[in-house]
Motif scaffolding. Structure first.
Motif, mmCIF file in Angstrom:
data_model
loop_
_atom_site.group_PDB
_atom_site.id
_atom_site.type_symbol
_atom_site.label_atom_id
_atom_site.label_comp_id
_atom_site.label_asym_id
_atom_site.label_seq_id
_atom_site.Cartn_x
_atom_site.Cartn_y
_atom_site.Cartn_z
ATOM 1 N N GLU A 204 0.810 -1.217 0.000
ATOM 2 C CA GLU A 204 0.000 0.000 0.000
ATOM 3 C C GLU A 204 0.844 1.269 0.000
ATOM 4 O OE1 GLU A 204 -0.634 -1.936 4.181
ATOM 5 O OE2 GLU A 204 -0.376 -2.605 2.105
ATOM 6 N N ASP A 205 2.117 1.149 0.371
ATOM 7 C CA ASP A 205 2.998 2.316 0.342
ATOM 8 C C ASP A 205 3.345 2.741 -1.082
ATOM 9 O OD1 ASP A 205 3.119 2.376 3.127
ATOM 10 O OD2 ASP A 205 4.782 0.946 3.175
ATOM 11 N N GLY A 206 2.942 1.946 -2.063
ATOM 12 C CA GLY A 206 3.228 2.273 -3.461
ATOM 13 C C GLY A 206 2.204 3.166 -4.117
ATOM 14 N N GLN A 207 1.195 3.636 -3.368
ATOM 15 C CA GLN A 207 0.177 4.497 -3.978
ATOM 16 C C GLN A 207 0.797 5.829 -4.394
ATOM 17 O OE1 GLN A 207 -3.329 5.316 -1.625
ATOM 18 N NE2 GLN A 207 -4.476 5.961 -3.425
ATOM 19 N N ILE A 208 0.472 6.270 -5.598
ATOM 20 C CA ILE A 208 1.048 7.484 -6.170
ATOM 21 C C ILE A 208 0.229 8.703 -5.766
ATOM 22 C CG2 ILE A 208 1.604 8.682 -8.321
ATOM 23 C CD1 ILE A 208 1.804 5.846 -9.612
ATOM 24 N N ASP A 209 0.933 9.751 -5.353
ATOM 25 C CA ASP A 209 0.321 11.062 -5.151
ATOM 26 C C ASP A 209 0.740 11.914 -6.340
ATOM 27 O OD1 ASP A 209 -0.527 13.558 -4.443
ATOM 28 O OD2 ASP A 209 0.588 13.670 -2.563
ATOM 29 N N TRP A 210 -0.155 12.060 -7.305
ATOM 30 C CA TRP A 210 0.182 12.769 -8.543
ATOM 31 C C TRP A 210 0.415 14.257 -8.313
ATOM 32 C CZ3 TRP A 210 1.739 9.831 -12.301
ATOM 33 C CH2 TRP A 210 1.210 8.550 -12.475
ATOM 34 N N HIS A 211 0.058 14.783 -7.136
ATOM 35 C CA HIS A 211 0.331 16.186 -6.851
ATOM 36 C C HIS A 211 1.821 16.444 -6.634
ATOM 37 C CE1 HIS A 211 -3.998 15.903 -5.823
ATOM 38 N NE2 HIS A 211 -4.036 17.164 -6.215
ATOM 39 N N GLN A 212 2.585 15.398 -6.390
ATOM 40 C CA GLN A 212 4.016 15.572 -6.149
ATOM 41 C C GLN A 212 4.761 15.813 -7.468
ATOM 42 O OE1 GLN A 212 5.143 12.027 -3.844
ATOM 43 N NE2 GLN A 212 5.117 13.331 -2.022
#
Length: 297
Positions: A204-212
């Protein structure tokens, strides 16, 4: 010299082969049973032991009293840990007449703890390596015997870096063993104040935050790319996994963040208006074409 070895994974296989080549008597190898829930992409320590008639056991808990009694009876000169997944109790370490040593996948004191290669790639490091060090009650905290560095290139995934670290571990042990067997083990200070410690990672730590920014997202992809669980994003309740990607020169000022299809190519648009070109995207383990993604979007 007799050794008891706790070993798993490719580093375990290669370092066992180094001990054999250097003429060390391996009295016992302690390894793990493969987890059926895990993708097994690496070599088998147990298979190597069977091929070479080396006794091997796979207890669930290394503090098992029967295991402790067995190792006590062997009277080992050394105890080694090569990518074994559990901390070893101090009472067990004390059984080694000439010391107990671990091979760690970083340049200590940096990246002590779990999955150090993945963390180094995630943080954009340009170098890591392998360190042979004395085991103590704290993880990766003992004096350093030797270490070998390897580069992390801008597009290297953690899997590719891991291959380099396996070679670095082999070189480190090969070069250190003659002095160790002669009773002259080096002891280089391991200044923990100059380093860092990190825990384990979960899928679950692989979820992408596209705001970064795109570089941060790209580092996440590289750190968890297959055979690790992968960087992922959710659209409409479906989880898409990035199997292969690279940074793109595509300027994306007019596109919303997240997945997009441009000129029949899949992109991941990031918070700094830069993008990842996604060469392979999957859904439920199956490849997703640009046309199929466009229809979903």
């Amino acid at each position: 010299m007799r050794a008891v070895v706790f070993a798993y994974h490719n580093v375990g296989v290669r370092c066992l082969k180094v001990l054999m080549a250097r003429g060390v008597d391996i009295g016992l190898v302690v390894s793990h049973e493969d987890n059926p829930q895990e993708t097994i992409w690496f070599e088998s320590v147990a298979a190597l032991c069977r091929e070479n008639n080396i006794p091997v056991v796979t207890p669930v808990d290394p503090t098992n009293p029967e295991l402790l009694a067995h190792i006590t009876a062997l009277q080992p000169d050394f105890i080694f840990s090569f990518y074994y997944r559990h901390m070893l109790p101090v009472g067990l370490l004390a059984l080694a007449k000439h010391g107990a040593y671990n091979m760690h996948g970083s340049l200590l004191p940096k990246y002590r703890g779990r999955v150090p290669i993945n963390w180094a790639v995630l943080h954009g490091e340009t170098e890591t390596g392998a360190t042979l060090h004395e085991m103590t009650v704290k993880p990766d905290a003992g004096t350093i015997v030797a270490q070998t560095s390897v580069p992390i290139l801008p597009d290297d995934t953690a899997h590719e870096v891991f291959g380099k670290v396996v070679v670095a571990a082999e070189q480190t042990l090969w070069q250190a063993l003659p002095a160790m067997l002669a009773g002259a083990t080096p002891a280089i200070p391991n200044n923990l104040a100059q380093g860092s410690y990190f825990g384990g990672r979960k899928p679950e730590d692989g979820q992408i935050d596209w705001h970064q920014p795109a570089q941060i997202v790209y580092n996440l992809y590289r750190a968890v790319a297959p055979p690790y669980p992968g960087a992922w994003t959710v659209i409409g309740g479906d989880t898409f996994v990035i199997e292969s990607a690279r940074l793109s020169a595509l300027p994306a000022p007019n596109l919303p963040i997240g997945l997009a299809v441009v000129d029949n190519c899949i992109f991941g648009i990031c918070g700094d208006n830069r993008a990842l070109l996604i060469k392979h995207l999957s859904l439920h383990g199956e490849p997703v074409t640009p046309q199929a993604l466009q229809a979903m979007l």
